[in-house]
Design an enzyme around this catalytic site. Structure first.
Site, PDB file in Angstrom:
ATOM      1  N   HIS A 180      -2.187  -4.774   2.506  1.00  0.00           N
ATOM      2  CA  HIS A 180      -3.485  -4.621   3.211  1.00  0.00           C
ATOM      3  C   HIS A 180      -3.445  -4.193   4.598  1.00  0.00           C
ATOM      4  CE1 HIS A 180      -7.969  -5.007   3.100  1.00  0.00           C
ATOM      5  NE2 HIS A 180      -7.922  -6.029   3.738  1.00  0.00           N
TER       6      HIS A 180
ATOM      7  N   ASP B 152       0.886  -1.089   0.095  1.00  0.00           N
ATOM      8  CA  ASP B 152      -0.011  -0.061  -0.099  1.00  0.00           C
ATOM      9  C   ASP B 152       0.826   1.170   0.016  1.00  0.00           C
ATOM     10  OD1 ASP B 152      -1.230  -2.203   0.795  1.00  0.00           O
ATOM     11  OD2 ASP B 152      -2.798  -1.000   1.986  1.00  0.00           O
TER      12      ASP B 152
ATOM     13  N   ASN C 259      -8.356  -3.307  -2.134  1.00  0.00           N
ATOM     14  CA  ASN C 259      -9.964  -2.664  -1.734  1.00  0.00           C
ATOM     15  C   ASN C 259     -10.117  -1.434  -1.708  1.00  0.00           C
ATOM     16  OD1 ASN C 259      -8.174  -2.756   0.809  1.00  0.00           O
ATOM     17  ND2 ASN C 259      -9.838  -2.205   1.763  1.00  0.00           N
ATOM     18  N   HIS C 260      -9.249  -0.593  -1.735  1.00  0.00           N
ATOM     19  CA  HIS C 260      -9.401   0.923  -1.976  1.00  0.00           C
ATOM     20  C   HIS C 260      -9.506   1.416  -3.421  1.00  0.00           C
ATOM     21  CE1 HIS C 260      -9.574   2.692   2.252  1.00  0.00           C
ATOM     22  NE2 HIS C 260      -8.972   1.506   2.421  1.00  0.00           N
TER      23      HIS C 260
ATOM     24  N   HIS D 217      -1.282   4.369  -0.654  1.00  0.00           N
ATOM     25  CA  HIS D 217      -2.083   5.194   0.018  1.00  0.00           C
ATOM     26  C   HIS D 217      -1.771   6.792  -0.070  1.00  0.00           C
ATOM     27  CE1 HIS D 217      -5.301   2.679   1.704  1.00  0.00           C
ATOM     28  NE2 HIS D 217      -4.437   1.835   1.969  1.00  0.00           N
TER      29      HIS D 217
ATOM     30  N   ARG E 247     -11.652  -6.919  10.730  1.00  0.00           N
ATOM     31  CA  ARG E 247     -12.334  -5.608  10.148  1.00  0.00           C
ATOM     32  C   ARG E 247     -13.837  -5.633  10.027  1.00  0.00           C
ATOM     33  NH1 ARG E 247      -7.993  -3.807   6.631  1.00  0.00           N
ATOM     34  NH2 ARG E 247      -6.144  -5.384   6.374  1.00  0.00           N
TER      35      ARG E 247
ATOM     36  N   HIS F 275      -3.665  -8.669  -3.158  1.00  0.00           N
ATOM     37  CA  HIS F 275      -3.920  -7.479  -2.158  1.00  0.00           C
ATOM     38  C   HIS F 275      -4.141  -8.048  -0.904  1.00  0.00           C
ATOM     39  CE1 HIS F 275      -4.246  -3.293  -0.593  1.00  0.00           C
ATOM     40  NE2 HIS F 275      -5.443  -3.751   0.082  1.00  0.00           N
TER      41      HIS F 275
ATOM     42  N   ASP G  73      -6.583   6.879  -1.648  1.00  0.00           N
ATOM     43  CA  ASP G  73      -7.389   7.108  -0.388  1.00  0.00           C
ATOM     44  C   ASP G  73      -6.410   7.312   0.897  1.00  0.00           C
ATOM     45  OD1 ASP G  73      -9.899   6.912  -1.577  1.00  0.00           O
ATOM     46  OD2 ASP G  73      -9.959   4.961  -1.126  1.00  0.00           O
ATOM     47  N   ARG G  74      -6.839   7.972   1.953  1.00  0.00           N
ATOM     48  CA  ARG G  74      -6.395   8.162   3.431  1.00  0.00           C
ATOM     49  C   ARG G  74      -5.454   9.443   2.722  1.00  0.00           C
ATOM     50  NH1 ARG G  74      -8.255   5.513   7.380  1.00  0.00           N
ATOM     51  NH2 ARG G  74      -9.063   3.530   7.123  1.00  0.00           N
TER      52      ARG G  74
ATOM     53  N   ASP H 121      -4.031  -0.426  -3.300  1.00  0.00           N
ATOM     54  CA  ASP H 121      -4.130   0.626  -2.329  1.00  0.00           C
ATOM     55  C   ASP H 121      -3.239   1.831  -2.768  1.00  0.00           C
ATOM     56  OD1 ASP H 121      -6.362  -0.865  -1.189  1.00  0.00           O
ATOM     57  OD2 ASP H 121      -5.658  -0.755   0.825  1.00  0.00           O
TER      58      ASP H 121
END
Length: 477
Positions: free
Chosen positions: A407, A220, A281-282, A222, A380, A330, A252-253, A249
């Protein structure tokens, strides 16, 4: 000798210190030890729930907050923590119920009232989107006449023609470093070109490392653009002899998600067979609407750019097979032991654009390893967890040395689990400016040996993480 209750309180206090130092795993461990000595104190559970929220273990946070509420049904903090965790896994209706409980118990709680109103607004928006959703929307590229789109004379960057060039990428890297954007015409060109490339790739890309090539596997990123620049500074930028695989990923964030996505896409366009991109997943609509990427696209460019990215994300491969040795995906493995590489090959990701709540695509993007054998509920609150025996059977059945996944934050940037058969790599150091983790990447040569490298975060301009996120939900975390 101190009583068990006193020892538990001391451990809780140590947990608070670890929490203040942003060492979530240590805080969780200390709160857990406190609970083992005294499992009747609801505050121990809400403290651990908050540490779980920070480490994105929202399912565990919900369980802890629920236990705290059982111990003290009037404990407002328990319902508030649970609401936060529900919101994080995109269950605003459940968050609304908990926030209503907070307001009932404490009618003067302004924060809970504000969050309740915000969550109710989100629920109304989601109901509206569901009501107007149509099956086959035309592509956002339809009606886009790139040939007639002009680039203003005062644009001070390298121009992009029909094909991407290394010169354009080098200039783009420097523009992004200094806070500049590229022209939206060029954004359209890059995303449309890469969507076409990745759409034609199989769901599981299969590649071999040539004798004169090094492959770097990254986890990731991000939206942490300046940390990606540090990774490239230490390890070298993508080139003909230096291939890269980014394991989802990208966005995002972090608040430079468009910069990372455009840069990785530009390299993919330049060298389609030397830059590999797995979906995370993002790279999905529901996460992008909440965790910042949609808002960032609209703020820096426009809504069409987000829609084009969304189409391209749904076209991304779900896994990469390196040689016949390593499956890179991922999230992780499956709820069914009978799943094989052939089953992954057969996943029709074009028919199912978003991962949904079940099935192979969802599991590939969302699952996590656990230390206990067998399978367990997801920490999660989405997907599930798989133990070392599950990993061993999958690798033996499919002739693999290991799976490589991302992840999850790892404090050292990477971790070898399940007797070395499950490897996690995470490439966003000091994640969200809140977690004191290192980043990592893996170099793999033609001998297919894994060479782990760690790196640290570097300073970035004063823009906070999730600056473009849906603040109605994000402000709860």
């Amino acid at each position: 000798m101190a009583s068990a209750a006193d020892q538990a309180t001391a451990l809780k206090n140590d947990g608070n210190k670890a929490f203040a130092a942003h060492d979530w795993p240590k805080a969780i461990d200390l709160y857990t030890k406190a609970i083992e000595l005294n499992d009747k104190e609801p505050a121990f559970f809400t403290n651990r729930a908050q540490a779980y929220i920070k480490s994105e273990a929202y399912g565990y946070a919900i369980a802890d907050a629920t236990k705290a509420a059982e111990l003290n049904p009037k404990f407002v903090k328990a319902y508030f923590r649970r609401a936060v965790a529900h919101a994080a896994i995109l269950r605003p209706k459940d968050a609304v119920q908990d926030l209503r409980k907070c307001v009932t118990l404490d009618p003067t709680n302004k924060d809970a009232k504000l969050k309740l109103a915000e969550c109710q607004k989100i629920v109304r928006q989601l109901n509206f989107y569901a009501a107007i959703e149509v099956g086959d929307e035309p592509s956002a590229a339809e009606g886009l006449d790139l040939n007639s789109m002009t680039v203003e004379p005062d644009y001070d960057g390298v121009k992009l023609g029909e094909e991407i060039t290394q010169e354009f990428i080098d200039d783009m890297i420097e523009r992004f470093k200094s806070g500049k954007k590229i022209h939206r015409k060029y954004v359209y060109q890059i995303v449309i070109a890469v969507k076409k490339i990745v759409y034609e790739e199989p769901t599981m890309v299969e590649m071999k490392i040539p004798d004169d090539v090094k492959l770097t596997v990254c986890g990731d990123t991000h939206g942490q653009y300046y940390d990606l620049m540090e990774l490239f500074r230490l390890n070298g930028r993508p080139s003909e002899k230096h291939w890269y695989l980014f394991n989802g990923d990208f966005v995002d964030r972090g608040s430079w998600s468009t910069e990372i996505a455009l840069l990785l896409y530009a390299y993919k366009w330049l060298r389609p067979s030397g830059m590999f991109l797995n979906r995370g997943n993002h790279e999905t609509d529901d996460m992008n609407k909440v965790y910042g990427f949609e808002g960032e696209c609209k703020a820096k460019y426009n809504e069409r750019v987000f829609k084009l990215f969304s189409e391209s994300f749904s076209a991304l491969p779900l896994a990469t097979l390196i040689g016949t040795r390593y499956l890179v995906l991922h999230g992780g493995l499956f709820s069914d032991d009978n799943v094989t590489l052939d089953d992954i090959r057969k996943v029709n990701r074009h028919a199912q654009r978003q991962p949904g709540q079940s099935g192979l695509m969802m599991e590939m993007l969302w699952t996590d390893p656990q230390t206990a054998p067998g399978r367990g509920p997801s920490k999660r609150g989405v997907g599930m967890q798989f133990g070392p025996d599950v990993t061993k059977r999958f690798c033996e059945k499919n002739g693999l040395d290991a799976i490589i996944r991302s992840h999850e934050v790892r404090m050292d940037g990477y971790e070898e689990e399940h007797d070395g058969k499950c490897i996690t790599v995470f490439s966003a150091p000091k994640y969200c400016d809140q977690t004191e983790n290192r980043g990592a990447y893996i170099n793999i040569g033609p001998d297919y040996k894994l060479d782990f490298h760690q790196f640290d975060a570097v300073p970035h301009p004063p823009i906070r993480p999730m600056a473009y996120a849906n603040n109605s939900l994000m402000s709860m975390m």
